[in-house]
Design a protein around this motif. Structure first.
Motif, PDB file in Angstrom:
ATOM      1  N   SER A  96       0.835  -1.190   0.000  1.00 28.11           N
ATOM      2  CA  SER A  96       0.000   0.000   0.000  1.00 28.11           C
ATOM      3  C   SER A  96       0.871   1.242   0.000  1.00 28.11           C
ATOM      4  CB  SER A  96      -0.890  -0.046   1.253  1.00 28.11           C
ATOM      5  OG  SER A  96      -1.387   1.213   1.548  1.00 28.11           O
ATOM      6  N   PHE A 179     -12.894   1.973  -3.092  1.00 31.27           N
ATOM      7  CA  PHE A 179     -14.108   1.906  -2.278  1.00 31.27           C
ATOM      8  C   PHE A 179     -15.382   2.083  -3.122  1.00 31.27           C
ATOM      9  CE2 PHE A 179     -10.534   3.383   0.240  1.00 31.27           C
ATOM     10  CZ  PHE A 179     -10.580   2.594   1.372  1.00 31.27           C
ATOM     11  N   GLY A 291      -9.834  -2.082  12.034  1.00 26.39           N
ATOM     12  CA  GLY A 291      -8.388  -2.147  11.857  1.00 26.39           C
ATOM     13  C   GLY A 291      -7.699  -0.854  12.222  1.00 26.39           C
ATOM     14  N   TRP A 357      -2.354  -6.826   6.215  1.00 23.90           N
ATOM     15  CA  TRP A 357      -2.408  -5.397   5.925  1.00 23.90           C
ATOM     16  C   TRP A 357      -1.447  -4.678   6.853  1.00 23.90           C
ATOM     17  CZ3 TRP A 357      -4.405  -2.444   2.185  1.00 23.90           C
ATOM     18  CH2 TRP A 357      -4.271  -1.055   2.375  1.00 23.90           C
ATOM     19  N   TYR A 366       3.407   2.889  11.815  1.00 25.91           N
ATOM     20  CA  TYR A 366       2.020   2.393  11.775  1.00 25.91           C
ATOM     21  C   TYR A 366       1.904   1.072  12.546  1.00 25.91           C
ATOM     22  CZ  TYR A 366      -2.139   0.390   9.412  1.00 25.91           C
ATOM     23  OH  TYR A 366      -3.346  -0.195   9.113  1.00 25.91           O
TER      24      TYR A 366
HETATM   25  C1  LIG Z   1      -6.989  -1.065   8.259  1.00 25.89           C
HETATM   26  C2  LIG Z   1      -6.456  -0.119   7.281  1.00 25.89           C
HETATM   27  O1  LIG Z   1      -5.343   0.331   7.396  1.00 25.89           O
HETATM   28  N1  LIG Z   1      -7.219   0.198   6.293  1.00 25.89           N
HETATM   29  C3  LIG Z   1      -6.817   1.133   5.314  1.00 25.89           C
HETATM   30  C4  LIG Z   1      -7.104   0.610   3.957  1.00 25.89           C
HETATM   31  O2  LIG Z   1      -6.591   1.464   3.021  1.00 25.89           O
HETATM   32  C5  LIG Z   1      -7.095   2.762   3.067  1.00 25.89           C
HETATM   33  C6  LIG Z   1      -6.431   3.525   2.002  1.00 25.89           C
HETATM   34  O3  LIG Z   1      -5.058   3.351   1.989  1.00 25.89           O
HETATM   35  C7  LIG Z   1      -6.932   3.396   4.429  1.00 25.89           C
HETATM   36  O4  LIG Z   1      -7.614   4.643   4.466  1.00 25.89           O
HETATM   37  C8  LIG Z   1      -7.491   2.468   5.478  1.00 25.89           C
HETATM   38  O5  LIG Z   1      -7.255   2.987   6.750  1.00 25.89           O
END
Ligand SMILES: CC(=O)N[C@H]1CO[C@H](CO)[C@@H](O)[C@@H]1O
Ligand SMILES: *[C@@H]1O[C@H](CO)[C@@H](O)[C@H](O)[C@H]1NC(C)=O
Length: 390
Positions: A96, A179, A291, A357, A366
């Motif tokens: 990510s 999304f 999460g 993740w 993080y």
């Molecule tokens: C749990 C987590 O980190 N979810 C993330 C998924 O990805 C989006 C976009 O990068 C984040 O905004 C979320 O917080």
């Protein structure tokens, strides 16, 4: 974290015995190795043994706790992996960063977004991980309109990442991390969405180690629209001649496994002429399932939260993939994550794998960062997760 565990760890003076649910063993662990009266120490893995309720030799502890927090009594799971013979097809790490800087489009490479580190990916591949979900922003790949043309520079960088992964023999899951939205608006034009996927599929049609993930975490959308968008993507991908690739479909409600059967039952009717559909769900173990916390609800929450989805997959004759999971770097979460992965592996006839993740060079400190060499999740969980690679 439960206060009883904190009490066990932080009690003043000499702590002779661990309290309820406390740690009582593991590599590098230096605390007490016996439990207070009424509890006994149970080996969970090389890094972690835990005080469970009851006398040694009983299994009351886990089941007592499970029944107090879940209606499910038929969990097919175990706290130690008994299923070495069962293997995932895919197991790896979300990558990510190319979707970072959401809302700043196109944004500047190196400032608002970047691409995954191939050396970090290689480190994971060396450990046996074989699946990487590469998040990107549709607004950067097709900046003008959904059915418009690619931004060549962003496509090149994305393709370089994909090719690195697949040339190494691993799988690259293409993840428009949108999304179900484009420039913030819910995508309602299913034809344009199909057009987007037709172009992407054409681009990668000759690479059978690419997986197409229709979109990350649809949410707060009309349920029929979610069906129609997924079906439009499938039809477009196959129509573009990409016939060998797997397609991952996601559901409404952030594709949450724990609420899948209530919300996404209609997606069972999706059709793929190649019959290579996989239902990608996500599951976190904190109280609201978002999460965003380091705390897990309980040590058994992992298996509990996906059990209903396991039943849904089997009842409907479908295959699933846990595209996102994680837990905080603490003993409770480690037990919960272990239970989750053992449950998935025990049910690997319907669960093809899972992805932590997340990795990526910009995660810093993080709570779940899986970026080598010092990410919080990486340093805490890599030795555990490595046990599940195919
Ligand atoms: C749990 C987590 O980190 N979810 C993330 C998924 O990805 C989006 C976009 O990068 C984040 O905004 C979320 O917080
Ligand atoms: C692509 O990556 C290169 C570095 O390899 C960078 O210079 C360039 O700005 C990037 N472009 C985009 C659009 O990501």
């Amino acid at each position: 974290m439960k206060s009883s565990v904190l009490a066990g760890i932080f009690a003043t003076g000499a702590v002779a015995q661990s309290g309820p649910w406390g740690q009582c063993g593991g590599l590098s662990y230096t605390g007490p190795t016996t439990c207070v009266s009424g509890w006994h120490c149970v080996y969970q893995n090389d890094w972690y043994s835990q005080c469970l309720e009851g006398a040694a030799g009983t299994t009351a502890a886990t089941s007592t706790k499970a029944s107090s927090t879940s209606t499910s009594t038929t969990l097919k799971t175990s706290t130690t992996s008994t299923s070495a013979s069962k293997k995932f097809k895919w197991f790896g790490i979300n990558q990510s960063c190319a979707e970072f800087g959401q809302g700043t489009y196109p944004g500047v490479w190196g400032t608002h977004f970047t691409f995954p580190s191939t050396s970090s990916i290689q480190t994971h591949i060396n450990d046996g991980y074989n699946a990487f979900r590469v998040a990107f922003a549709m607004e950067r790949l097709v900046p003008n309109q959904l059915s418009g043309s690619f931004d060549a520079a962003y496509l090149k960088n994305l393709t370089d990442t994909v090719n690195y992964i697949t040339n190494a023999g691993a799988w690259a899951i293409l993840d428009p991390h949108n999304f179900g939205r484009y420039y913030g608006n819910i995508i309602t034009d299913t034809a344009a969405f199909g057009s987007f996927w037709s172009k992407v599929a054409t681009q990668y049609a000759s690479n059978s180690r690419v997986v197409f993930d229709t979109n990350n975490e649809y949410h707060d959308m009309d349920q029929t629209l979610v069906f129609n968008l997924n079906q439009a993507a499938i039809t477009a991908i196959r129509g573009a001649g990409a016939t060998s690739q797997y397609i991952f479909v996601e559901g409404n409600s952030y594709s949450g496994a724990w609420v899948w059967s209530q919300n996404n039952n209609n997606l069972a009717a999706l059709t793929d002429p190649q019959n290579k559909l996989v239902y990608e769900m996500h599951q976190y173990l904190d109280s609201d399932g978002s999460g965003t916390s380091t705390a897990c609800v309980s040590t058994t929450i992992g298996a509990q939260r996906v059990a209903d989805a396991t039943n849904w997959l089997r009842t409907n004759g479908k295959l699933g993939f846990l595209g996102e999971f994680a837990g905080g770097a603490n003993a409770d979460c480690q037990t919960a994550v272990t239970g989750l992965l053992n449950h998935l592996q025990d049910n690997s006839d319907v669960w093809l794998g899972a992805l932590w993740w997340a990795g990526g060079p910009w995660w810093g400190n993080y709570i779940y960062s899986f970026e080598p060499p010092s990410g919080t999740g990486y340093t805490y969980y890599n030795s555990l997760l490595k046990k599940y690679v195919p």
